[in-house]
Design a protein around this motif. Structure first.
Motif, PDB file in Angstrom:
ATOM      1  N   ILE A 128      44.043  89.462  34.655  1.00 15.32           N
ATOM      2  CA  ILE A 128      45.219  88.843  35.267  1.00 15.32           C
ATOM      3  C   ILE A 128      44.901  88.473  36.709  1.00 15.32           C
ATOM      4  O   ILE A 128      44.640  89.355  37.535  1.00 15.32           O
ATOM      5  CB  ILE A 128      46.442  89.773  35.208  1.00 15.32           C
ATOM      6  N   PRO A 187      47.481  84.308  31.974  1.00 11.17           N
ATOM      7  CA  PRO A 187      48.464  85.202  32.582  1.00 11.17           C
ATOM      8  C   PRO A 187      48.225  85.277  34.080  1.00 11.17           C
ATOM      9  O   PRO A 187      47.080  85.409  34.534  1.00 11.17           O
ATOM     10  CB  PRO A 187      48.170  86.545  31.903  1.00 11.17           C
ATOM     11  N   HIS A 210      56.515  81.938  29.670  1.00 13.84           N
ATOM     12  CA  HIS A 210      57.320  83.161  29.620  1.00 13.84           C
ATOM     13  C   HIS A 210      57.013  83.978  30.865  1.00 13.84           C
ATOM     14  O   HIS A 210      55.905  83.916  31.394  1.00 13.84           O
ATOM     15  CB  HIS A 210      56.971  83.979  28.362  1.00 13.84           C
ATOM     16  N   SER A 211      58.000  84.716  31.337  1.00 13.03           N
ATOM     17  CA  SER A 211      57.775  85.618  32.465  1.00 13.03           C
ATOM     18  C   SER A 211      58.592  86.887  32.279  1.00 13.03           C
ATOM     19  O   SER A 211      59.625  86.883  31.608  1.00 13.03           O
ATOM     20  CB  SER A 211      58.134  84.946  33.798  1.00 13.03           C
ATOM     21  N   GLN A 247      44.041  82.733  25.179  1.00 11.17           N
ATOM     22  CA  GLN A 247      43.996  82.579  26.627  1.00 11.17           C
ATOM     23  C   GLN A 247      42.645  82.015  27.073  1.00 11.17           C
ATOM     24  O   GLN A 247      41.633  82.197  26.409  1.00 11.17           O
ATOM     25  CB  GLN A 247      44.240  83.930  27.310  1.00 11.17           C
ATOM     26  N   ARG A 305      46.041  78.422  28.520  1.00 12.10           N
ATOM     27  CA  ARG A 305      47.059  79.461  28.686  1.00 12.10           C
ATOM     28  C   ARG A 305      46.462  80.641  29.432  1.00 12.10           C
ATOM     29  O   ARG A 305      45.447  81.194  29.007  1.00 12.10           O
ATOM     30  CB  ARG A 305      47.587  79.909  27.320  1.00 12.10           C
ATOM     31  N   ILE A 322      52.287  80.705  22.765  1.00  7.31           N
ATOM     32  CA  ILE A 322      51.960  82.104  23.058  1.00  7.31           C
ATOM     33  C   ILE A 322      51.362  82.784  21.830  1.00  7.31           C
ATOM     34  O   ILE A 322      50.398  83.553  21.937  1.00  7.31           O
ATOM     35  CB  ILE A 322      53.211  82.850  23.543  1.00  7.31           C
ATOM     36  N   ASP A 348      53.239  84.022  32.021  1.00  4.91           N
ATOM     37  CA  ASP A 348      52.333  83.369  31.071  1.00  4.91           C
ATOM     38  C   ASP A 348      52.430  81.870  31.337  1.00  4.91           C
ATOM     39  O   ASP A 348      53.482  81.262  31.104  1.00  4.91           O
ATOM     40  CB  ASP A 348      52.756  83.695  29.637  1.00  4.91           C
TER      41      ASP A 348
END
Length: 241
Positions: free
Chosen positions: A76, A43, A21-22, A112, A41, A107, A33
């Motif tokens: 991030i 970010p 996803h963005s 993460q 996963r 997600i 993501d």
């Protein structure tokens, strides 16, 4: 024990990855993501990725096999290098929404910074199947089972949960989140027949009835871990597979 937010967020070597996803961040950047083979996963900030003339803008699309590097510390990191890894066929129609469904599962359920190389390979195989236009049901169900197994929620489809008795092909079964499969009378309402459970466990082709039962079974099981918040992908596509 390493600090997930400060220590391991660095990759100077190209690693296989997919965009889950963005979204636009400010005027020119993208917050992406990513699902990576080496780091799970994560970010990443794609600086300049939303600019009209950015070459990255067209590359950072779901289902495109990529090779990436990133750098930086903190929650991030910055996306450094990105290139196409191979040619691919974008899933279309029902298969496309099934792909969005897989992305949303990752997600919602995968933490993460948890490397999951086997799940990454399973995801890649499933996306390739969707792009090939093959029957959707079995690849989706197999990925769902692989996801649960990776997360430590393995599902035994061949034995009753409490007794350990082998599943019977003609019997009917419900699934209890805490104890597993439970044999029930047909008139009491059930999720799947034994032959469906056997075929799914062995990754064999599913007929129309078995596909429906397998879909409802996995939706029931995943619902326990997803909680009350519905999947947004179902707004576009009611029942994946």
């Amino acid at each position: 024990m390493p600090n997930k937010l400060d220590d391991p967020v660095l990759s100077d070597e190209l690693t296989p990855a997919y965009v889950l996803h963005s979204r636009k961040y400010g005027e020119h950047h993208l917050l992406v993501d990513m699902f990576t083979c080496s780091a799970g996963r994560i970010p990443l900030m794609a600086r300049g990725g939303a600019a009209a003339k950015s070459t990255r803008r067209g590359m950072l699309q779901p289902f495109s096999p990529l090779l990436i590097t990133w750098s930086g510390r903190g929650r991030i990191a910055n996306l450094k290098q990105v290139e196409n890894r191979s040619c691919y066929v974008l899933p279309r129609g029902k298969a496309l929404f099934s792909g969005f469904y897989l992305n949303e599962l990752l997600i919602r359920l995968v933490d993460q910074y948890e490397p999951m190389p086997e799940l990454f390979r399973s995801y890649e195989k499933t996306i390739e199947s969707l792009g090939d236009g093959l029957a959707l049901d079995l690849p989706l169900r197999c990925f769902e089972l692989e996801l649960l197994q990776t997360l430590g929620y393995g599902v035994d489809l061949l034995h009753e949960g409490q007794s350990g008795v082998a599943v019977s092909a003609q019997a009917c079964y419900h699934y209890e989140s805490e104890t597993g499969l439970r044999r029930v009378p047909q008139e009491a309402g059930f999720l799947a027949q034994g032959d469906t459970l056997m075929a799914l466990a062995r990754q064999q082709a599913l007929d129309v009835r078995q596909s429906r039962e397998a879909r409802e079974l996995m939706r029931h099981i995943l619902g326990f871990y997803l909680g009350d918040r519905p999947l947004k992908s179902r707004e576009f596509f009611y029942t994946p597979g």
